[in-house]
Design a protein around this motif. Structure first.
Motif, mmCIF file in Angstrom:
data_model
loop_
_atom_site.group_PDB
_atom_site.id
_atom_site.type_symbol
_atom_site.label_atom_id
_atom_site.label_comp_id
_atom_site.label_asym_id
_atom_site.label_seq_id
_atom_site.Cartn_x
_atom_site.Cartn_y
_atom_site.Cartn_z
ATOM 1 N N ALA A 1 0.847 -1.230 -0.135
ATOM 2 C CA ALA A 1 0.022 -0.031 0.003
ATOM 3 C C ALA A 1 0.763 1.308 -0.114
ATOM 4 C CB ALA A 1 -0.974 0.020 1.318
ATOM 5 N N THR B 1 2.318 2.106 -3.387
ATOM 6 C CA THR B 1 1.313 2.402 -4.252
ATOM 7 C C THR B 1 0.776 3.998 -4.022
ATOM 8 O OG1 THR B 1 0.741 0.106 -4.288
ATOM 9 C CG2 THR B 1 -1.023 1.690 -5.113
ATOM 10 N N TYR C 1 -6.192 0.518 -7.855
ATOM 11 C CA TYR C 1 -6.161 -0.556 -6.718
ATOM 12 C C TYR C 1 -7.241 -1.716 -6.968
ATOM 13 C CZ TYR C 1 -7.409 -2.040 -1.901
ATOM 14 O OH TYR C 1 -7.527 -2.826 -0.943
ATOM 15 N N SER D 1 -6.509 -5.867 -1.103
ATOM 16 C CA SER D 1 -5.424 -5.842 -0.345
ATOM 17 C C SER D 1 -5.473 -7.471 0.437
ATOM 18 C CB SER D 1 -5.663 -5.124 1.303
ATOM 19 O OG SER D 1 -5.414 -3.600 0.666
ATOM 20 N N VAL E 1 -0.960 -5.559 -1.647
ATOM 21 C CA VAL E 1 -1.853 -5.244 -2.461
ATOM 22 C C VAL E 1 -1.676 -5.685 -4.006
ATOM 23 C CG1 VAL E 1 -2.553 -3.205 -1.172
ATOM 24 C CG2 VAL E 1 -0.981 -2.842 -3.104
ATOM 25 N N ILE F 1 -2.691 -4.487 -7.648
ATOM 26 C CA ILE F 1 -2.635 -3.273 -8.311
ATOM 27 C C ILE F 1 -3.049 -3.451 -9.799
ATOM 28 C CG2 ILE F 1 -1.433 -1.829 -6.740
ATOM 29 C CD1 ILE F 1 1.039 -2.146 -8.558
ATOM 30 N N VAL G 1 -6.519 4.909 -2.820
ATOM 31 C CA VAL G 1 -6.365 4.731 -4.137
ATOM 32 C C VAL G 1 -7.492 4.363 -4.957
ATOM 33 C CG1 VAL G 1 -4.909 3.204 -5.631
ATOM 34 C CG2 VAL G 1 -3.945 4.046 -3.656
ATOM 35 N N MET H 1 -10.219 2.638 -7.131
ATOM 36 C CA MET H 1 -10.293 1.148 -7.394
ATOM 37 C C MET H 1 -10.479 1.101 -8.794
ATOM 38 S SD MET H 1 -12.692 -1.592 -5.627
ATOM 39 C CE MET H 1 -11.825 -1.802 -4.155
#
Length: 342
Positions: free
Chosen positions: A111, A114, A133, A136, A278, A280, A325, A327
């Motif tokens: 995270a 990012t 994103y 997580s 996470v 991404i 962030v 999604m």
């Protein structure tokens, strides 16, 4: 006879024009406009076309690699248009850059990098605005490792010591730099600074060539478990004010407590920080690809826990936690379908 031949020739010419027109047309729509097949994006092929998936993960020796293999193997069964999968080496920082630049459609990071990557904060030289994103997974916890007979009992004692901050491009070094900065220190204040691998750093600590190891990794971490079996190992805590300062600068950092007994000889709780692993995606990655990646992880969470025990405390409800962030629409669609986000 000549007249009949001329008629046949005429009809053949007409037929040729009709066929030529049909071949050159690209499925015109009812309004008479030409429709085209979706083109490839920077991050991959269009959602209804064949996909060569490049998943940015880690070297084969890293803990992320088997998890990436498990996810992509299941994904291939769920998506018939995935023709080839390539799992690429990388790290928290380098994967953000790679996915942003379209070198991979999907990847792992943490995270903190990012958040920094999108904002263009150091170590990034510019904003990585193509990053979105997905979800997580498990926390990556900062371990500040010393030996109990070293005389190092607090962060201030690190000054003038021989430290390891992990390979370049990994989250470990970025967090180590932030911690040193919070105490008014830098690499110049150290006797030496190494960028060693997990195994090499532990071996050098065992034989006295290193005083401090910084590692931001899942807990318990196998290589540190090994160290604790052969040496009296300890972990340094971070005080509340330093944690508050660092977490306020980046919402991808979170306060966490490593419980006593996590490693042999650790007889006290250790307050530190963590940044979750996470998933991404490039914002141009096909929506159905990201949708199916999300579905594969959510539906297969119990099986993934068998691949990596660090996933044990993770629940389906914790997967879409807000890290500040945007999604990806593919992930948003699936999480809405199953009622985990509104």
């Amino acid at each position: 006879m000549a007249k009949s031949s001329k008629l046949k020739a005429f009809y053949l010419i007409i037929l040729s024009f009709v066929l030529l027109a049909a071949c050159s047309s690209n499925n015109p729509d009812p309004a008479g406009k030409e429709t085209t097949v979706p083109k490839e994006t920077a991050a991959g092929t269009a959602s209804n076309g064949p996909i060569d998936l490049r998943f940015m993960a880690a070297p084969q020796s890293g803990s992320w690699y088997p998890l990436a293999v498990a996810i992509t193997e299941t994904l291939k069964k769920n998506m018939s248009n995935i023709k080839q999968v390539s799992i690429e080496p990388g790290g928290g920082v380098s994967n953000v850059i790679a996915v942003n630049n379209g070198q991979g459609q999907i990847g792992f990071s943490q995270a903190m990098p990012t958040v920094d990557g999108i904002a263009g904060n150091p170590p990034f030289k510019s904003k990585n605005e193509n990053i979105q994103y997905v979800l997580s997974l498990f926390p990556h916890t900062t371990h500040i490792v010393v030996l109990k007979n070293s005389g190092i009992t607090k962060i201030e004692d690190i000054k003038g010591k021989k430290i390891n901050v992990g390979p370049k491009g990994l989250l470990t070094e970025e967090i180590a730099l932030r911690i040193l900065k919070a105490y008014g220190m830098s690499y110049k204040d150290m006797s030496s600074v190494q960028n060693l691998s997990f195994a090499d750093s532990v071996e050098q600590m065992k034989d006295g060539r290193l005083d401090v190891l910084f590692w931001t990794v899942p807990a318990p971490f196998a290589i540190l478990t090994d160290l604790a079996q052969s040496k009296d190992m300890d972990l340094l805590p971070l005080p509340e004010d330093k944690i508050k300062s660092m977490t306020s600068e980046n919402p991808g950092l979170v306060k966490v407590t490593l419980k006593k007994g996590t490693y042999k000889g650790l007889d006290h709780d250790v307050v530190t920080i963590q940044s979750p692993l996470v998933v991404i995606a490039n914002k141009n990655a096909p929506e159905d690809l990201v949708y199916n990646v999300t579905k594969t992880i959510v539906d297969g969470l119990d099986n993934l826990k068998k691949v990596d025990q660090a996933l044990e405390p993770v629940t389906k409800e914790s997967l879409p936690v807000d890290i500040g962030v945007p999604m990806h629409p593919g992930a948003t669609k699936y999480f809405k379908e199953i009622g985990l986000i509104k």
